[in-house]
Scaffold this active site. Sequence first.
Site, PDB file in Angstrom:
ATOM      1  N   TYR A  53       0.848  -1.200   0.000  1.00 16.57           N
ATOM      2  CA  TYR A  53       0.000   0.000   0.000  1.00 16.57           C
ATOM      3  C   TYR A  53       0.882   1.249   0.000  1.00 16.57           C
ATOM      4  CZ  TYR A  53      -4.102  -2.925   0.965  1.00 16.57           C
ATOM      5  OH  TYR A  53      -5.108  -3.860   0.888  1.00 16.57           O
ATOM      6  N   HIS A 127      -1.457 -11.994   0.044  1.00 16.94           N
ATOM      7  CA  HIS A 127      -2.302 -10.973  -0.576  1.00 16.94           C
ATOM      8  C   HIS A 127      -3.151 -11.500  -1.736  1.00 16.94           C
ATOM      9  CE1 HIS A 127      -2.311  -6.328  -0.968  1.00 16.94           C
ATOM     10  NE2 HIS A 127      -3.470  -6.807  -1.303  1.00 16.94           N
ATOM     11  N   PRO A 208     -15.708  -2.723   1.231  1.00 17.51           N
ATOM     12  CA  PRO A 208     -17.098  -3.006   1.632  1.00 17.51           C
ATOM     13  C   PRO A 208     -18.072  -1.899   1.234  1.00 17.51           C
ATOM     14  CG  PRO A 208     -15.820  -2.283   3.528  1.00 17.51           C
ATOM     15  CD  PRO A 208     -14.844  -2.469   2.397  1.00 17.51           C
ATOM     16  N   LEU A 209     -17.533  -0.732   0.815  1.00 13.11           N
ATOM     17  CA  LEU A 209     -18.416   0.361   0.374  1.00 13.11           C
ATOM     18  C   LEU A 209     -18.382   0.520  -1.144  1.00 13.11           C
ATOM     19  CD1 LEU A 209     -17.477   2.896   3.195  1.00 13.11           C
ATOM     20  CD2 LEU A 209     -19.496   1.420   3.061  1.00 13.11           C
ATOM     21  N   GLY A 210     -17.718  -0.401  -1.808  1.00 12.89           N
ATOM     22  CA  GLY A 210     -17.666  -0.314  -3.262  1.00 12.89           C
ATOM     23  C   GLY A 210     -16.355   0.239  -3.790  1.00 12.89           C
TER      24      GLY A 210
END
Length: 285
Positions: A53, A127, A208-210
């Site tokens: 990341y 990953h 989880p929110l798109g």
Amino acid sequence: MQTRQIGTRTVSALGLGGMPMSVREENDPERAEATIRAALDAGVTLIDTADAYSRDEKEFGHNEVLIAEVLRRVGVGADDVLVATKGGHTRHGTDWELDGSREHLHRACRASLERLGVDSIGLYQHHRPDPAVPYAETMGALKELYDEGLVQAAGISNADPDQIREAHSVLGDALVSVQNQLSPIFRSSRPEVELCEELGLAFLAWSPLGGMSGASDLGGSAKPFAEVAEKHGVSPQQVALAWELAMSPAVVPIPGASRPESVRDSFRAVDLRLDEDDLAALDVS
Ligand SMILES: NC(=O)c1ccc[n+]([C@@H]2O[C@H](COP(=O)([O-])OP(=O)(O)OC[C@H]3O[C@@H](n4cnc5c(N)ncnc54)[C@H](OP(=O)(O)O)[C@@H]3O)[C@@H](O)[C@H]2O)c1
């Protein structure tokens, strides 16, 4: 407040996803620190990160270092917050590539240990399967890291049911979690959720929110979520997270955030109870 079990650890039912704090063109370290502090204040005891990341290859490890530094400044230790990191992705320039070899995973884990400043990683996740390497070989490497005591628990990510079973047969009780995509616009993960329940694994729901670019309208699936949200006087994002929590006791959504406001709003979903009418409207079967 709802909690979830990840192996032997009891954690907040929602975790914080670290990716948005490290991959944007403009990263803001002060805002990132305020976001992590807001998460801790809200009661978050699970933070998800990964060595990859970062904006690019040069900044590899950016998110792990950021999280470790803030936790150190706040005085929060590994017993208080489970930091779940991942290895198996590489970065070349700004591209994302894969290396599932035994050698890479050993190197990557040791580098993550150093960046996180710990002797043993609370949850170390592979990953993404590398098509160039037999999955059993990668899982064998994860088991070696566990047997050496470098990781306290192992997880996998982006795995299909066959890969989950294969990982479970290699890792046994060392395997505690599967991290796969699940959101209002990505609902096809139910077989993996059910398999996690069967095997006693946590299902960490990513994006989880798109996803980072879709979270404001839940990836375009907002209407029923907006209606249920209005009924409860909360945000559609809280409804999406509560809907995921209602799916199974195995599910642990890890919404990403780079602003304290996002974390504060999302975390309220742990106390939001949806009734049968709500769940029917959101099409939970
Ligand atoms: N294993 C994998 O392959 C994989 C892949 C992708 C992601 N992940 C993990 O999963 C985590 C979550 O996924 P994601 O970050 O891609 O997508 P996401 O959680 O679906 O969406 C993240 C975005 O949602 C916004 N947001 C959060 N809470 C909100 C709220 N209550 N109201 C409105 N907006 C809100 C945030 O905005 P602000 O930035 O403005 O706060 C953030 O940029 C990642 O951070 C990462 O840890 C794993």
